[in-house]
Design a protein around this motif. Sequence first.
Motif, PDB file in Angstrom:
ATOM      1  N   ASN A  19       0.823  -1.212   0.000  1.00 24.17           N
ATOM      2  CA  ASN A  19       0.000   0.000   0.000  1.00 24.17           C
ATOM      3  C   ASN A  19       0.853   1.256   0.000  1.00 24.17           C
ATOM      4  O   ASN A  19       0.482   2.269  -0.614  1.00 24.17           O
ATOM      5  N   GLN A  20       1.999   1.211   0.692  1.00 16.85           N
ATOM      6  CA  GLN A  20       2.895   2.362   0.677  1.00 16.85           C
ATOM      7  C   GLN A  20       3.446   2.592  -0.721  1.00 16.85           C
ATOM      8  O   GLN A  20       3.548   3.731  -1.184  1.00 16.85           O
ATOM      9  N   ARG A  21       3.791   1.508  -1.407  1.00 20.43           N
ATOM     10  CA  ARG A  21       4.331   1.653  -2.765  1.00 20.43           C
ATOM     11  C   ARG A  21       3.273   2.222  -3.703  1.00 20.43           C
ATOM     12  O   ARG A  21       3.565   3.055  -4.566  1.00 20.43           O
ATOM     13  N   ALA A  22       2.039   1.778  -3.546  1.00 16.86           N
ATOM     14  CA  ALA A  22       0.954   2.329  -4.357  1.00 16.86           C
ATOM     15  C   ALA A  22       0.800   3.828  -4.103  1.00 16.86           C
ATOM     16  O   ALA A  22       0.626   4.611  -5.040  1.00 16.86           O
ATOM     17  N   ALA A  23       0.895   4.224  -2.835  1.00 20.51           N
ATOM     18  CA  ALA A  23       0.808   5.650  -2.499  1.00 20.51           C
ATOM     19  C   ALA A  23       1.980   6.417  -3.093  1.00 20.51           C
ATOM     20  O   ALA A  23       1.822   7.536  -3.596  1.00 20.51           O
ATOM     21  N   ASP A  24       3.182   5.816  -3.062  1.00 17.76           N
ATOM     22  CA  ASP A  24       4.363   6.473  -3.629  1.00 17.76           C
ATOM     23  C   ASP A  24       4.211   6.694  -5.132  1.00 17.76           C
ATOM     24  O   ASP A  24       4.776   7.637  -5.689  1.00 17.76           O
ATOM     25  N   LEU A  25       3.456   5.823  -5.781  1.00 15.71           N
ATOM     26  CA  LEU A  25       3.201   5.971  -7.214  1.00 15.71           C
ATOM     27  C   LEU A  25       2.096   6.993  -7.495  1.00 15.71           C
ATOM     28  O   LEU A  25       1.756   7.239  -8.650  1.00 15.71           O
TER      29      LEU A  25
ATOM     30  N   ALA B 201      -8.516   0.016 -13.039  1.00  9.91           N
ATOM     31  CA  ALA B 201      -7.755  -0.299 -14.247  1.00  9.91           C
ATOM     32  C   ALA B 201      -6.619   0.702 -14.440  1.00  9.91           C
ATOM     33  O   ALA B 201      -5.513   0.336 -14.848  1.00  9.91           O
ATOM     34  N   HIS B 202      -6.897   1.970 -14.142  1.00  6.14           N
ATOM     35  CA  HIS B 202      -5.846   2.991 -14.231  1.00  6.14           C
ATOM     36  C   HIS B 202      -4.707   2.704 -13.272  1.00  6.14           C
ATOM     37  O   HIS B 202      -3.530   2.688 -13.661  1.00  6.14           O
ATOM     38  N   ASP B 203      -5.030   2.462 -12.001  1.00  5.86           N
ATOM     39  CA  ASP B 203      -3.980   2.235 -11.004  1.00  5.86           C
ATOM     40  C   ASP B 203      -3.171   0.982 -11.322  1.00  5.86           C
ATOM     41  O   ASP B 203      -1.943   0.957 -11.162  1.00  5.86           O
ATOM     42  N   LEU B 204      -3.856  -0.041 -11.779  1.00  2.00           N
ATOM     43  CA  LEU B 204      -3.158  -1.290 -12.107  1.00  2.00           C
ATOM     44  C   LEU B 204      -2.209  -1.092 -13.295  1.00  2.00           C
ATOM     45  O   LEU B 204      -1.121  -1.660 -13.338  1.00  2.00           O
TER      46      LEU B 204
END
Length: 423
Positions: free
Chosen positions: A146-152, A174-177
């Motif tokens: 989840n932290q990596r997703a936030a960093d992106l 779909a966008h986030d993936l």
Amino acid sequence: MKRIIALITLLLYFFIFVPALTAAPETQTAAPPEISGEAAYLIDVQSGQTLYSKNGDQPMAPASTTKIMTGLLGIELGNPEDIVTASETMLDYTTVYGTRIYLEPGEQLSLEDMLYALLLNSANDAAVAIAEHISGNTSAFVSLMNQRAADLGLKNTTFKNPSGLNEEGHLTTAHDLARIAQAAYANPVFRDYIKTKSHVIPRAKENVPIEMINENKLLWRDDTITGMKTGYTSVAQNCLVASASRDGRDVIGVILKSPGREIYTDMQALLDYGFEQFENTLYKGVGDSLGQLEIQGQPVNLLIDQALWITQKKDNTLPQPRINILPIDGELAEVAEGQVLTRLEVWEDEECLRVVPLAADRNIITEAAVEKKSYALFTGLGLMVSGVILYGAVQQRKHAERRRERAKLRQDRIQDPNRCQRR
């Protein structure tokens, strides 16, 4: 300072936007493909621009496409030669079920082989074993996800487990993936895994899976497919992320919640659309100048360390990205060659696609700095003997500091040093 920023902005306007205004006349293009899945997304890897979106921001269950993030973190934070020992969690059938390679507590495989089981076979027990190896337990690993997703910069992704099995709140878009896949695709080790069609892993046990077969059907049908990940659960239905490369361009497609096997023909059509209806233009290459400023009356070019691409639809209907130049902090009296003076941000609507450092192409040193450098050299010679005496004590301190830093390094390695500024 305002004149410096204005000059950089003006030059960037001519480098990036004027070519788009003088593009070729509109040509006949095909309509976007009909996608059966409830959500779909397509991006150009080089520019990061969006080429297609269907319900791109709708939160949905991603099934085993979750393992793209799990695999990326495993690669970044682990060593392929690490020995991963399966824990008692393998017997918890509320956590480990579905597709497995039937790991037993105490069984050991290299992290490299666990990653093959994860990314080719889609083994849920391998996902848990990797998570526990990296972070000690799955909860801590999910926090890293989840932290990596936030960093992106992803705002609509929440992971609850490393495998993608059904769990309330385990959602992405779909966008986030597509952005997670883009980050993973930038890792050459990850690319090597996902393009592998099959791999045999050594196991001491008999009558257990040893040949990991890539579940991505497109990889077996089309030589331009470079890999990625499939997924299925009763909630998510059929999911697919696919990457492809043709004529120096790479695209990544995502389809979520597709009712059946037509997901493969739909993805093929989506990828074909990206290659056939869009083209890339290189506006500036590695080492090119994107602007110039004056320091002590001498010109200093601002160089980029990565290529800057712009994608356009062949009928010129794709909106072009915009540029944000970060202010230069303070007045510059001197600079060193290669010193990053500011950064360029590329934005698509409200999303930052990339950050490009702008570095000086030469040294500008004041006379006072030259005098100080000479004095420092003379003084340094006098201090050399004292330094030798202190060396042993310093090394002991550094050894202790390194132990403390290793824990921090695991987190720092997944941070992007060139993140976009929050808006």
